[in-house]
Scaffold this motif. Structure first.
Motif, PDB file in Angstrom:
ATOM      1  N   SER A 154      59.442 -32.452  20.528  1.00 49.48           N
ATOM      2  CA  SER A 154      58.651 -31.543  21.348  1.00 49.48           C
ATOM      3  C   SER A 154      57.234 -31.462  20.787  1.00 49.48           C
ATOM      4  O   SER A 154      57.023 -31.674  19.590  1.00 49.48           O
ATOM      5  N   LYS A 155      56.280 -31.148  21.661  1.00 48.37           N
ATOM      6  CA  LYS A 155      54.877 -31.070  21.254  1.00 48.37           C
ATOM      7  C   LYS A 155      54.213 -29.893  21.946  1.00 48.37           C
ATOM      8  O   LYS A 155      54.374 -29.685  23.147  1.00 48.37           O
ATOM      9  N   LYS A 156      53.474 -29.125  21.170  1.00 46.68           N
ATOM     10  CA  LYS A 156      52.836 -27.911  21.678  1.00 46.68           C
ATOM     11  C   LYS A 156      51.495 -28.224  22.337  1.00 46.68           C
ATOM     12  O   LYS A 156      50.684 -28.986  21.804  1.00 46.68           O
ATOM     13  N   TYR A 157      51.262 -27.607  23.481  1.00 46.40           N
ATOM     14  CA  TYR A 157      49.970 -27.640  24.158  1.00 46.40           C
ATOM     15  C   TYR A 157      49.522 -26.194  24.405  1.00 46.40           C
ATOM     16  O   TYR A 157      50.295 -25.250  24.219  1.00 46.40           O
ATOM     17  N   GLN A 158      48.290 -26.034  24.841  1.00 50.02           N
ATOM     18  CA  GLN A 158      47.744 -24.695  25.014  1.00 50.02           C
ATOM     19  C   GLN A 158      48.527 -23.881  26.033  1.00 50.02           C
ATOM     20  O   GLN A 158      48.706 -22.672  25.869  1.00 50.02           O
ATOM     21  N   ASN A 159      49.018 -24.542  27.079  1.00 51.89           N
ATOM     22  CA  ASN A 159      49.688 -23.811  28.155  1.00 51.89           C
ATOM     23  C   ASN A 159      51.170 -24.124  28.286  1.00 51.89           C
ATOM     24  O   ASN A 159      51.802 -23.757  29.272  1.00 51.89           O
ATOM     25  N   GLY A 160      51.733 -24.818  27.300  1.00 52.38           N
ATOM     26  CA  GLY A 160      53.152 -25.113  27.384  1.00 52.38           C
ATOM     27  C   GLY A 160      53.608 -26.124  26.344  1.00 52.38           C
ATOM     28  O   GLY A 160      52.895 -26.409  25.375  1.00 52.38           O
ATOM     29  N   GLU A 212      57.517 -20.907  32.474  1.00 53.86           N
ATOM     30  CA  GLU A 212      58.808 -21.501  32.820  1.00 53.86           C
ATOM     31  C   GLU A 212      59.821 -21.272  31.699  1.00 53.86           C
ATOM     32  O   GLU A 212      60.998 -20.985  31.964  1.00 53.86           O
ATOM     33  N   LEU A 213      59.375 -21.397  30.448  1.00 55.04           N
ATOM     34  CA  LEU A 213      60.287 -21.188  29.327  1.00 55.04           C
ATOM     35  C   LEU A 213      60.758 -19.743  29.268  1.00 55.04           C
ATOM     36  O   LEU A 213      61.943 -19.474  29.008  1.00 55.04           O
ATOM     37  N   VAL A 214      59.856 -18.809  29.516  1.00 56.20           N
ATOM     38  CA  VAL A 214      60.246 -17.394  29.551  1.00 56.20           C
ATOM     39  C   VAL A 214      61.253 -17.156  30.663  1.00 56.20           C
ATOM     40  O   VAL A 214      62.276 -16.475  30.482  1.00 56.20           O
ATOM     41  N   GLU A 215      60.998 -17.738  31.825  1.00 58.97           N
ATOM     42  CA  GLU A 215      61.899 -17.576  32.971  1.00 58.97           C
ATOM     43  C   GLU A 215      63.280 -18.135  32.664  1.00 58.97           C
ATOM     44  O   GLU A 215      64.300 -17.581  33.089  1.00 58.97           O
ATOM     45  N   ALA A 238      60.237 -20.482  22.785  1.00 60.48           N
ATOM     46  CA  ALA A 238      59.306 -21.602  22.636  1.00 60.48           C
ATOM     47  C   ALA A 238      59.179 -22.044  21.183  1.00 60.48           C
ATOM     48  O   ALA A 238      59.123 -23.246  20.892  1.00 60.48           O
ATOM     49  N   LEU A 239      59.123 -21.085  20.261  1.00 59.17           N
ATOM     50  CA  LEU A 239      58.981 -21.431  18.846  1.00 59.17           C
ATOM     51  C   LEU A 239      60.188 -22.210  18.349  1.00 59.17           C
ATOM     52  O   LEU A 239      60.057 -23.206  17.628  1.00 59.17           O
TER      53      LEU A 239
END
Length: 247
Positions: A7-13, A33-36, A41-42
């Motif tokens: 996985s790779k982190k971006y500013q908006n997802g 989307e992840l919250v939904e 995310a972490l």
């Protein structure tokens, strides 16, 4: 469902990756989307292999059935996350070096008079913790996965002092306690700190699992002290070397 391999982190997802028919695939999930989907995310960033992606449905699910990272509870698991102000290499060593394991293994007021480990995939360990009244509890298991300094997966069973697996009733516990459990420990890096996530799977619901959770938390309190002492000594060693060079 496909197992996520990275996985790779971006500013908006977060972008997730998996392998399908020998080719690397990827998909992007916004934080909304992840919250939904109730995905932490972490944890997805630090432990991507604990998740599956449903490609047609554009959804991510935990590989552990019934697990909610928001509440840190699972149907048959203990899940504990701790942060340590120490480099990951220090935390990894404190978890794997037998001479350091002996300093923290077991709940509060327990000691660890013996810890041996053949630390390789297929190798086994044999640990002993001694209660305040002098009763010894032995455990053993086999290392299924070792990816230094990121991840360890091993089995966990009660044993006698010779490493022979015994039922929990050997130590006066419930006959419903399984003969073998699974322990997964991951070591993530975050802003100079180490995130340790412990997953101990296979427990039946009830008092035995509650006691195990309490015991792990007390052991990790002791573990934090071992890590802190090693960090302090490491810094002192660096400072001493610097002083010698200056002289």
């Amino acid at each position: 469902m496909q197992q996520i391999t990275g996985s790779k982190k971006y500013q908006n997802g977060i972008m997730v990756f998996w392998t399908e028919e020998g080719n690397e695939k990827k998909d992007f999930f916004s934080y909304d989307e992840l919250v939904e989907q109730r995905i932490n995310a972490l944890d997805l960033l630090n432990n991507p292999r604990l998740y599956l992606v449903n490609v047609p449905g554009h959804r991510i699910e935990s590989a552990a059935s019934g697990c909610s990272f928001a509440s840190k509870t699972c149907e048959d698991e203990i899940v504990i996350t701790r942060f340590f102000d120490a480099p990951r290499e220090f935390v990894w060593r404190a978890w794997t070096a037998p001479e350091l394991v002996m300093m923290w293994w077991g709940p509060k007021d327990f000691t660890a008079p013996s810890c041996t480990s053949d630390f390789r995939v297929g190798g086994s360990y044999l640990y002993c913790m001694r209660s305040p009244d002098g009763k010894d509890y032995w455990s053993t298991g086999t290392f299924r996965e070792i990816r230094a300094p990121e991840r360890i997966v091993c089995t966990d069973s009660f044993s006698d002092e010779n490493g022979k697996v015994v039922p929990a009733t050997y130590y006066g516990m419930s006959a419903d306690f399984p003969m073998e459990l699974l322990v997964t420990v991951t070591f993530g890096e975050q802003a100079g700190r180490t995130q340790l996530t412990l997953r101990h799977a296979g427990f039946p619901d009830g008092r035995d699992r509650d006691l195990a959770r309490e015991g792990w938390n007390e052991s990790l309190d002791k573990f934090a002290g071992v890590v802190a002492r090693n960090v302090f000594r490491g810094k002192r060693a660096v400072h001493a070397a610097d002083n010698e060079r200056r002289a």
